[in-house]
Each structure stands twice: as C-alpha cells, then as structure tokens.
Write an enzyme that holds these catalytic residues in place. Structure first.
Site, PDB file in Angstrom:
ATOM      1  CE  LYS A 112      -2.765  -3.161  -6.098  1.00  0.00           C
ATOM      2  NZ  LYS A 112      -1.972  -2.576  -4.985  1.00  0.00           N
TER       3      LYS A 112
HETATM    4  C1  LIG Z   1      -2.478  -2.069  -3.818  1.00  0.00           C
HETATM    5  C2  LIG Z   1      -1.520  -1.890  -2.684  1.00  0.00           C
HETATM    6  C3  LIG Z   1      -1.972  -1.747  -1.348  1.00  0.00           C
HETATM    7  C4  LIG Z   1      -3.439  -1.702  -0.981  1.00  0.00           C
HETATM    8  O1  LIG Z   1      -4.090  -2.934  -1.140  1.00  0.00           O
HETATM    9  P1  LIG Z   1      -5.698  -3.042  -1.153  1.00  0.00           P
HETATM   10  O2  LIG Z   1      -5.981  -4.448  -1.523  1.00  0.00           O
HETATM   11  O3  LIG Z   1      -6.151  -2.046  -2.196  1.00  0.00           O
HETATM   12  O4  LIG Z   1      -6.198  -2.688   0.203  1.00  0.00           O
HETATM   13  C5  LIG Z   1      -1.020  -1.644  -0.347  1.00  0.00           C
HETATM   14  N1  LIG Z   1       0.312  -1.652  -0.623  1.00  0.00           N
HETATM   15  C6  LIG Z   1       0.777  -1.776  -1.887  1.00  0.00           C
HETATM   16  C7  LIG Z   1       2.243  -1.758  -2.117  1.00  0.00           C
HETATM   17  C8  LIG Z   1      -0.107  -1.903  -2.955  1.00  0.00           C
HETATM   18  O5  LIG Z   1       0.367  -2.020  -4.211  1.00  0.00           O
END
Ligand SMILES: *Cc1c(COP(=O)(O)O)cnc(C)c1O
Length: 462
Positions: A112
């Site tokens: 993120k």
């Molecule tokens: C947010 C997250 C996901 C999922 O990603 P999306 O974009 O919501 O599909 C997967 N793995 C981790 C470690 C995350 O923080």
C-alpha cells in the site's frame, strides 16, 4: 481526459477533482473515460529506465496536463525515494519461471506504500494550489492506516486521523502508526472493534457538518490515484522480463481488488499479459464469483492473512464495468441486486472475465503449509498474503512457459504470527525499523461514540 462513474449517473470529473473525491455521487467508482495506450515502442523504450521514470511515463496521460511535467516528475521521484531498495520493487526469481515482485520495501513494509506515498503528495499539491486544507479520516485494522500516515506525515495541508480498534491490532502494526510523531498525525484507539471504527468514519463522511466546511478526504482503495500508482509496477516488472517482446502472467493476493484491477488497466493500456491469477484467503467472494458465478456475500472469516479479510470487494465494480462493456445501468442493477440478495453475472460478461482471469482460494492450514513448502524449495520466507499467491500461481497458471510474477504484498516480519505458526523462529524487522518496539508512541483512547470522535477531530485539526 475526464473520469466517469461506473454507475453512469454522476458528473464527469477532472483528474484533480477525482483525486480529491472518493466515491462518485451515484455510489459508483471513477474510471478514466478513455484508457490511454502504451504502444510497442513506448514499452520497448522503457527498458533500463529507473522506476520513477517509468512511473512518470505510465501515469502522465492520466494526469492530463493538470500538473506540469517537471512538478509531476519531482513528486514521483520524491514518493519513490522513500523506498529502501534502489529498484523500488525488485523482482526475485524463485525457480525456473516463477518470480516474486517484492512490493514491500516502502516505509510500512506492505504494497500500500506504493500508492499512498504518491497519493499524499498529490493531495498536498492540489490543496496548496487551491489554498485549501483538508482532513483525512480512516479506519484501519492494519496495513492501510500506517501506509496512509506515512504518506501524509510531511503534507503541510493535510491533517490525518486514523482510528484503530484499541488492543486489537498487532503491536508492530500499532507502533507503525503511533510512533509517527508528526504534528498533523492523530491516532485514535477506539474502545470497540474495527466495525465500530469504520461506522464512525462512514457517518463522518455522510454528514461533514462537524468540520464547518473543511473538506474531508478518503484515502481508501476506491481513490483512482491509488489504482493509477499501482499500474506502474505491472509495467515495470513486465518490461524487466522482456515486454513488449514476450508476455508475462501475474498472480495477485486479492481483497478489495484494487491491486489486480491496476494490473488489468496495464493490460488494457497495451502491456502483453497472458493471464491474471486472483488469489484469495477463506474470504473467497472473488473466487466464488469467477469459478461458480456465485456473486454473494458470506460472513467474514478472520484468517492468518488479515489484510485480505473482506466480505465485499469494492474495486471489483470497476472490472464489472469493463466486463459489461461500460454499461453503467447494468452495473448499477447488478450491484443493487447484490446488496439485497445473492446475485450472478450475465453469461457474456462472465465469459469475458474468464478469458483473462483465473482464481484460487487458500485456507489457513494451506497458508502454513505453503510457507513451509516455499521455504524448503526456495529458502524464502513468505508472508501469509504472499503465500496465498504462491499457491494459486502454481495451481492455476495456464502455461509454464510464460513467466509468472507473483506479487509479494507484505514483508514477512509484518505478519510474524503466521510465520511462527508455520514453525519458524520469526523474521527480524529490516534494519531501518529494528528499534520500532522502543520508539515513543502517541495515541488517544476514545469511547466508540461518534460525538466524542468528531469533537476530537474538530478540535485538533490545524
Ligand atoms: C491490502 C492488502 C491486500 C489486498 O489488496 P487489494 O488491493 O485490496 O486486493 C493483500 N495483501 C496485503 C498485505 C495487503 O495489505
């Protein structure tokens, strides 16, 4: 270029407006009216360029001249200078034709950061230009909150309030948020659970009068700029493995679908992608929809891959919009039915999706087995989210000759619980964070009462 809603009834917006707006007024999500293209020569010319330069080239058409090129280049360069690896998102070859794309070298050790390091800077740029300030409010059970705080801590025009459930996030995740002592960062521990925190954030967006006219901004994954930033690493990794001359496939541990949708956008822009594999944990709405056309809600399950624990995949709507050939009325009807009762996709859109996407769901016992098996075969310790991807990629890849890139969405040190359960002694935090557990913390504990939270926000924003 304008941005339009997936439900067809909200006004079209400019890039600047779409960055400052979350959901469209008709309940839909914004997408670009036309998808810009990267032709064969554009991709070929990216070979050997830095990540920041590729990012500039991929995103520039979406920005649509609303930020001048020199400024946008500077913003992009600053955003990715916060990553601890010179490649920003390095590829790690696991075996003959399976690669991990390590998206966890940012400040909070999960993917993120890639989007939120950029989004904070974009918001600050547009607010400064307008002479406005804004308040960010969000609820987090883990990854998003810390990434949003790190993305906004240096922003002069933003105050950020992140609510987390008191004593219900892991110590590493809490400290990643509460040890940021910047003047514009406010952590609130709510005496309640994640749903209580999220309900208060939702209520605050629905009625913003407590802020007396100051703009409230959401940084959740429905913000278009987050998708845009994530398109870049699909392009960069494919180019590193030989695009446009040979195709690749991607496997994406998925929840709200923002990440894999960005990959689909890269494909629509012209990147040669053979297949997308969607990996889910036991919260398997995406897998049930693709495999069985069972588009229905199921009770939330708490898993060892908590950042993928969801009931509804909010960004899936963006893919449905494409599968329904941009028919906003059809998307609106389908999602209204889905809110009320189990739904199903029409035949033609479903087969369009199945041409490019495959899926696989991985339960907790299998996550532990995969962490052990992957370590045995490759010496790598995978985080539990990435483990779902590793298994899904091996099980459902269409073609062993096409390079498979599995997205490593978090660093294993961030999810040590699963790693320890799998039988390993744990994973040390990377050097720049090894004093995390000794750092000073700052947060405020508040009851799960909307009035108390809103009073705190109104009094502390600058
Ligand atoms: C947010 C997250 C996901 C999922 O990603 P999306 O974009 O919501 O599909 C997967 N793995 C981790 C470690 C995350 O923080």
């Amino acid at each position: 270029m304008r941005y339009i809603s997936t439900r067809g009834q909200a006004p079209a917006l400019s890039f600047e407006e779409v960055v400052l707006t979350g959901m469209a007024s008709d309940g839909g999500l914004y997408v670009p009216e036309e998808i810009p293209t990267l032709c064969h020569d554009d991709l070929a010319a990216m070979a050997g360029l830095s990540y920041a330069e590729i990012a500039f080239r991929v995103m520039q058409p979406y920005v649509n001249g609303e930020i001048d090129d020199a400024t946008f280049r500077r913003i992009v360069t600053e955003a990715y200078a916060t990553f601890s690896h010179d490649a920003v998102v390095p590829l790690n070859q696991l075996d003959a034709n399976h690669f991990l794309l390590e998206l966890f070298h940012g400040p909070t050790l999960a993917f993120k950061d890639v989007a939120l390091q950029l989004l904070g800077r974009l918001l600050d740029h547009f607010l400064a230009k307008r002479g406005e300030r804004a308040v960010i409010m969000g609820a987090t059970s883990g990854d998003t909150g810390s990434a949003a705080i790190e993305g906004c801590r240096h922003c002069d025009n933003l105050d950020i309030f992140i609510l987390h459930p008191h004593n219900r996030v892991s110590e590493v995740q809490r400290r990643q948020m509460t040890s940021v002592l910047a003047d514009n960062v406010f952590n609130v521990a709510i005496e309640g659970n994640f749903d209580d925190a999220q309900a208060m954030v939702k209520a605050s967006f629905a009625d913003q009068s407590f802020l007396n006219g100051t703009r409230l901004v959401a940084v959740n994954s429905i913000n278009w700029a987050r998708i845009m930033a994530q398109i870049v690493y699909y392009v960069a990794s494919a180019v590193a493995l030989g695009a446009p001359h040979r195709p690749v496939s991607f496997c994406v541990p998925s929840a709200n679908f923002g990440n894999v949708f960005a990959g689909y956008m890269a494909y629509r822009m012209g990147l040669p992608v053979e297949q997308f594999v969607i990996a889910t944990n036991a919260n398997d709405i995406l897998h049930r929809t693709l495999a069985d056309n069972d588009f229905s809600k199921k009770a939330l399950v708490a898993t060892l891959a908590p950042s993928m624990d969801i009931v509804v995949s909010s960004n899936f709507e963006r893919l449905l919009f494409e599968a329904y050939e941009r028919d906003g009325d059809a998307v609106r009807a389908l999602l209204e039915r889905f809110q009320a009762e189990p739904a199903a996709l029409a035949d033609a859109p479903l087969s369009r999706l199945r041409e490019k996407f495959a899926s696989h769901s991985v339960d907790d016992a299998t996550i532990l087995e995969v962490i052990r098996e992957a370590h045995h075969r490759t010496q790598e310790i995978l985080d539990p989210h990435t483990a779902t991807g590793y298994r899904a990629a091996e099980r459902v890849r269409a073609d062993a000759a096409t390079p498979m890139i599995t997205l490593a969405t978090a660093h294993p040190a961030k999810f040590a619980e699963a790693v320890v359960k799998a039988g390993f002694p744990g994973v040390p935090l990377p050097p720049h964070m090894d004093d995390l557990l000794e750092r000073e913390e700052r947060y405020t504990v508040l009851p799960a009462e909307l009035a108390a939270v809103q009073k705190f926000v109104a009094e502390n924003r600058r």
